[in-house]
Write an enzyme that holds these catalytic residues in place. Structure first.
Site, mmCIF file in Angstrom:
data_model
loop_
_atom_site.group_PDB
_atom_site.id
_atom_site.type_symbol
_atom_site.label_atom_id
_atom_site.label_comp_id
_atom_site.label_asym_id
_atom_site.label_seq_id
_atom_site.Cartn_x
_atom_site.Cartn_y
_atom_site.Cartn_z
ATOM 1 N N GLU A 1 0.824 -1.216 0.000
ATOM 2 C CA GLU A 1 0.000 0.000 0.000
ATOM 3 C C GLU A 1 0.861 1.271 0.000
ATOM 4 O OE1 GLU A 1 -3.891 -0.554 2.405
ATOM 5 O OE2 GLU A 1 -2.393 -1.834 3.359
ATOM 6 N N SER A 53 -6.267 -2.865 1.214
ATOM 7 C CA SER A 53 -6.635 -2.274 -0.082
ATOM 8 C C SER A 53 -7.148 -3.303 -1.091
ATOM 9 C CB SER A 53 -5.436 -1.532 -0.702
ATOM 10 O OG SER A 53 -5.076 -0.434 0.104
ATOM 11 N N TYR A 105 -9.695 3.977 -4.396
ATOM 12 C CA TYR A 105 -8.830 5.161 -4.345
ATOM 13 C C TYR A 105 -8.926 6.091 -5.550
ATOM 14 C CZ TYR A 105 -6.884 2.431 -0.623
ATOM 15 O OH TYR A 105 -6.744 1.702 0.513
ATOM 16 N N ARG A 120 -10.821 2.166 12.022
ATOM 17 C CA ARG A 120 -11.999 2.088 11.142
ATOM 18 C C ARG A 120 -12.359 0.631 10.939
ATOM 19 N NH1 ARG A 120 -10.415 2.869 5.768
ATOM 20 N NH2 ARG A 120 -11.535 0.961 5.372
ATOM 21 N N ASP A 140 -14.425 -2.204 9.041
ATOM 22 C CA ASP A 140 -15.172 -2.491 7.816
ATOM 23 C C ASP A 140 -16.226 -3.549 8.138
ATOM 24 O OD1 ASP A 140 -13.634 -0.690 6.460
ATOM 25 O OD2 ASP A 140 -12.318 -2.177 5.528
ATOM 26 N N GLU A 172 -12.925 -6.377 9.129
ATOM 27 C CA GLU A 172 -11.548 -6.122 9.553
ATOM 28 C C GLU A 172 -11.475 -4.787 10.262
ATOM 29 O OE1 GLU A 172 -8.557 -4.759 7.028
ATOM 30 O OE2 GLU A 172 -9.904 -3.591 5.770
ATOM 31 N N ASN A 206 -9.006 -1.418 10.640
ATOM 32 C CA ASN A 206 -7.876 -0.661 10.109
ATOM 33 C C ASN A 206 -7.376 0.266 11.206
ATOM 34 O OD1 ASN A 206 -8.118 -1.329 7.071
ATOM 35 N ND2 ASN A 206 -10.200 -0.804 7.689
ATOM 36 N N GLY A 222 -6.824 5.286 6.015
ATOM 37 C CA GLY A 222 -6.436 6.089 4.848
ATOM 38 C C GLY A 222 -6.807 7.555 5.047
#
Ligand SMILES: Nc1ncnc2c1ncn2[C@@H]1O[C@H](COP(=O)(O)OP(=O)(O)O)[C@@H](O)[C@H]1O
Ligand SMILES: [Mg+2]
Length: 337
Positions: A40, A168, A238, A277, A279, A293, A295, A299
């Site tokens: 990433e 990602s 992205y 964060r 998901d 998951e 994070n 991002g």
């Protein structure tokens, strides 16, 4: 959001009043870690440059440091007072750089060593969640000697195959028949020693940012992500302008609250700090949310989700960045793995 929501109504106001009292000089010299060596890297450069620009705009003495181009050990001779981690994936979000910064006694943003290392590993994460009674799709670790038929029998079709430590959507396949499974495994195994197969949850794609720590952690507004053809891959994360984001989601309050409560519990169970964060997928048949998951270094690109939810809570991008950094003044990032 209704008043009965225990979650995050006043975070935006508190951030503004805390920042109004912050003298940025107390932050000293700040190293912004960006780039790095993971898959990433390019995303991290986008996140890190956004963070750097935001800090400079706030008058912070901030400097880029790319541990993909320089040895991270050079951090020992830089005269930084604290570190903003804008790295994603391995060697950035996985506890390793956090461990180095602990050894150097340098305060850093975000989660500590243990929460970072657990959260980067999708299998370890799910084991923690399951032991806390939190819902996450059924799964198996795949190896080259897995019995593909029994995997399909256990998890059903379609199923998801992904590397346990990538982000990602790299190396991820939605497998629709047992014949596709070996190639999906090979793709993921090419990126990671650990590969996970998961039941595919068909329904809405959601994410929920979390802020704070422990009992005082809070959930920010949920974001509903609508990628074209329900395919939230690297490009649609992205670069594409076709992905639609809804914040507020448009769900009834009780649905948002159930998702926020699950995300918050998942964050606390992993021991995350400052921000993260989760998901989540919402099963379209049952309406039940499932955690995918966590994070721990979210991002911060122009398409990123934590800034979107923070904005919905009244906090602009540069203030979010400064607030995250300011949390290192509270003792986070020192001798607390
Ligand atoms: N079990 C699953 N069911 C449905 N979709 C999934 C599942 N696992 C992953 N996905 C899809 O793949 C995307 C990336 O997966 P995720 O687990 O969030 O890993 P990462 O973002 O680290 O690559 C998700 O946002 C979702 O669109
Ligand atoms: Mg994800």
């Amino acid at each position: 959001m209704s008043n009965s929501n225990p979650i995050a109504n006043s975070w935006g106001e508190r951030v503004k009043s805390e920042l109004a009292q912050l003298d940025v000089k107390t932050l000293g010299s700040v190293g912004v870690l960006l780039g790095g060596r993971s898959g990433e890297r390019e995303i991290s450069l986008m996140s890190g440059n956004g963070v750097l620009e935001a800090l400079l705009s706030k008058g912070v003495d901030a400097h880029a440091f790319d541990p993909g181009l320089r040895s991270p050990t050079e951090l020992a001779s830089e005269k930084f007072d604290r570190i903003f981690i804008s790295l994603h994936g391995r060697y950035g979000e996985d506890g390793t750089i956090q461990g180095l910064l602990e050894l150097l006694n340098l305060p850093y943003t975000g989660s500590g060593v243990l929460a970072s290392a657990l959260s980067i590993d999708k299998i370890a994460t799910k084991q923690i969640w399951l032991s806390n009674g939190l819902s996450t799709p059924d799964f198996e670790e795949l190896t080259s000697s897995s019995d593909w038929d029994s995997v399909v029998e256990h998890l059903g079709l379609p199923l998801i195959v992904k590397p346990a430590h990538e982000g990602s959507s790299l190396g991820l396949t939605k497998v629709k028949s047992v014949e596709e499974l070996p190639a999906a495994y090979q793709l993921a195994a090419g990126l990671d020693k650990k590969v996970i197969a998961e039941t595919c949850i068909i329904g809405d794609e959601l994410t929920c940012p979390l802020v704070g720590q422990g009992n005082s952690a809070e959930a920010l507004p949920v974001i509903k992500i609508i990628p074209p053809q329900a395919n939230y891959d690297f490009h649609h994360k992205y670069f594409s302008n076709e992905t639609e984001y809804l914040c507020p989601t448009g769900y009834l309050d009780n649905v948002n609250i159930a998702i926020q409560e699950l995300a918050l519990a998942s964050y606390r169970a992993l021991g995350c700090r400052t921000w993260g964060r989760a998901d989540v997928m919402l099963d379209q048949k049952t309406g039940k949310p499932y955690l995918l998951e966590m994070n721990t270094s979210p991002g911060m690109t122009s398409h990123s989700l934590v800034p979107m939810a923070a904005k919905a809570a009244g906090v602009e991008y540069a203030d979010l960045v400064l607030w995250v950094l300011s949390q290192t003044l509270l003792g986070a990032g020192s001798a607390s793995i």
